[in-house]
Motif scaffolding. Sequence first.
Motif, short mmCIF file in Angstrom:
data_model
loop_
_atom_site.label_atom_id
_atom_site.label_comp_id
_atom_site.label_asym_id
_atom_site.label_seq_id
_atom_site.Cartn_x
_atom_site.Cartn_y
_atom_site.Cartn_z
N LYS A 1 0.83 -1.21 0.00
CA LYS A 1 0.00 0.00 0.00
C LYS A 1 0.87 1.26 0.00
CE LYS A 1 -1.87 -1.10 3.98
NZ LYS A 1 -1.10 -2.29 4.36
N SER A 2 1.85 1.31 0.90
CA SER A 2 2.73 2.48 0.94
C SER A 2 3.50 2.61 -0.36
CB SER A 2 3.72 2.36 2.10
OG SER A 2 3.05 2.29 3.32
N THR A 3 3.96 1.49 -0.87
CA THR A 3 4.75 1.53 -2.10
C THR A 3 3.93 2.15 -3.23
OG1 THR A 3 5.88 -0.46 -1.34
CG2 THR A 3 6.15 0.13 -3.66
N PHE B 1 -2.65 9.92 1.90
CA PHE B 1 -2.49 9.70 3.34
C PHE B 1 -1.98 8.28 3.55
CE2 PHE B 1 -4.87 13.33 5.15
CZ PHE B 1 -5.55 13.78 4.03
N ASP B 2 -0.82 8.14 4.21
CA ASP B 2 -0.30 6.81 4.49
C ASP B 2 -0.49 6.47 5.96
OD1 ASP B 2 0.87 4.37 4.39
OD2 ASP B 2 2.83 5.05 3.70
N GLU B 3 -1.53 5.74 6.26
CA GLU B 3 -1.87 5.38 7.64
C GLU B 3 -1.75 6.57 8.58
OE1 GLU B 3 -0.62 1.69 9.13
OE2 GLU B 3 -0.12 0.83 7.18
N PRO B 4 -2.54 7.62 8.35
CA PRO B 4 -2.37 8.86 9.10
C PRO B 4 -2.70 8.75 10.59
CG PRO B 4 -4.36 8.94 7.78
CD PRO B 4 -3.62 7.71 7.35
#
Lengths: 291, 256
Positions: free
Chosen positions: B45-47, B175-178
Amino acid sequence: MTTATTALPIAVDQQYEIAHLKLVPKRHVGRMIAATVVLALLAALVRAFSVGQIEWSYVSQFLFSPAILAGLYNTLVMTVAAMTLGIVLGVVIAIMRISGNPVLSSIAIGYVWVFRGAPALLQLMLWFNLALIFPTMGIPGLFEFRTVDIMTPFVAAVLGLGISQGAYTSEVVRSGLLSVDSGQYEAARTIGMTQMKMLRRIVLPQAMRVMVPPIGNEVIGMVKLTSLASVIQYSEILHNAQIIYFANTRVLELLLVASFWYLFVVSLLSVGQHYIERYFGRGSKSIRSAV
Amino acid sequence: MSKNILVKAIDVTKNYGHFCALDKVSLEVTRGEVCCIIGPSGSGKSTLLRCINLLERMDGGGIWVNDELVGYRREGDNLYQISDVEISRQRRRIGMVFQRFNLFPHMTALENVIEGPVHVLGEQVKDAEERGRTLLERVGLAEKANHYPSELSGGQQQRVAIARAMGMRPNLILFDEPTSALDPELVSEVLDVMKDLAASGMTMIVVTHELGFARNVANTVAFMEAGKMVEFGLASEVLSAPKSARTAEFIKAVHS
Ligand SMILES: Nc1ncnc2c1ncn2[C@@H]1O[C@H](COP(=O)(O)OP(=O)(O)O)[C@@H](O)[C@H]1O
Ligand SMILES: [Mg+2]
């Protein structure tokens, strides 16, 4: 037990009653003996100097003499010039080292290897004697000059001290850059900063917090390292003190005069370092509570 | 491409050595909509987010933001990697909010918000400050403008980070796991700000484990696993009636 809270009652038997006992402070016998011995030695030292063959009148006479003050001025100029060159080179070399470009980073590694590998005094003399191998310098056809004309004691000393300092400072800068969290680089990139802007606005200001104490140390070291330039006839304070004592043979008195000024300058710099550290520590909890 | 599609990712592939972090992942986000990406840890997901704003370079496929190919320039039959300066320009319109906030610790909340507008977009300090204060007010932190990040709670820091992203006037915010690094009682204040932002019409891609947020706010939901896009569709369908058994299992596991 008349508390309003709902805590469980804790039984206090007689053996746990200590509030009425007298507190006897710890005795530091060892510390007292050590302090006495050190103070006695110090007193002996002061006495030795006061009865020794030191003509204190010479010290006070030369402390503010024009030659000494001129030497002091030259020492400060050399410190600023050599350290500026050292820091600029240090930043450039450190950035080359972490650039990810294999050519640039190899050059940076080679620079540190060479200029950290030879004594500063030797490097200074190499620059000063450059005319022996390169009688003239310049770009052929465009301009050219005799090396002895530009390689004055000042220039040779700035190059010798600054370039070797740059090798050390680059390692300080590099450790500062590495101390900045990778999330900071990413945050800077996501707001569209270019590499240079990111270094200048985000990374270096944070790296400064780590870099200032060792660089402060290096500036203080440089104040004293400039005395090497006396060897190539640069008129810094030690050189001028030597010229005076060659004439009047008051060697120790003049060395004390020079020591006084070195100590004075270093003290001022230490105070300055404190304020610079506080500035770059802004926003950081640990520094804040320590102030 | 439809005029309303803001982000289009086609067959995005990313390898780390022999490890395939993204395997032909496709995604589409309509302007003004919110897409939530869910999936187990390590699923890529982050990638995927990092490929969208070029923090990582993809190895295959393509991403278009606002009809502009990300990271490459097309000339005839050739694709050229764009220069670093061009990359910086593309990133300006894509905001990003990180799990660990990543505020600039040597700057106050307001300075964090105006850093990009002033030093990247070249706005006047006075104008940027005025707008920065408005943004901080919008995330409920008007009175914290002159505080350093170290003086703020996690939830407050994350709200400043959202204001910082908005300061760049982005078309899209990632948003990455905010809320993953926040104490439980601080999660809702950040989600509320994000909800407001969504309501104002901001296009958002949100990697999150907050399925309640996804259910209430997201238009579409993507479920990823092991570098693959397992399921992608309308939020109501993916969350309530997933087609894939793996999606159903994951949703059940998060809820229990
Ligand atoms: N820089 C990297 N080098 C090697 N492997 C990486 C790197 N970044 C991520 N990975 C791997 O890629 C996979 C996907 O990572 P990530 O996108 O962070 O997952 P998620 O955000 O879904 O938890 C993980 O298995 C991770 O270990
Ligand atoms: Mg992740």
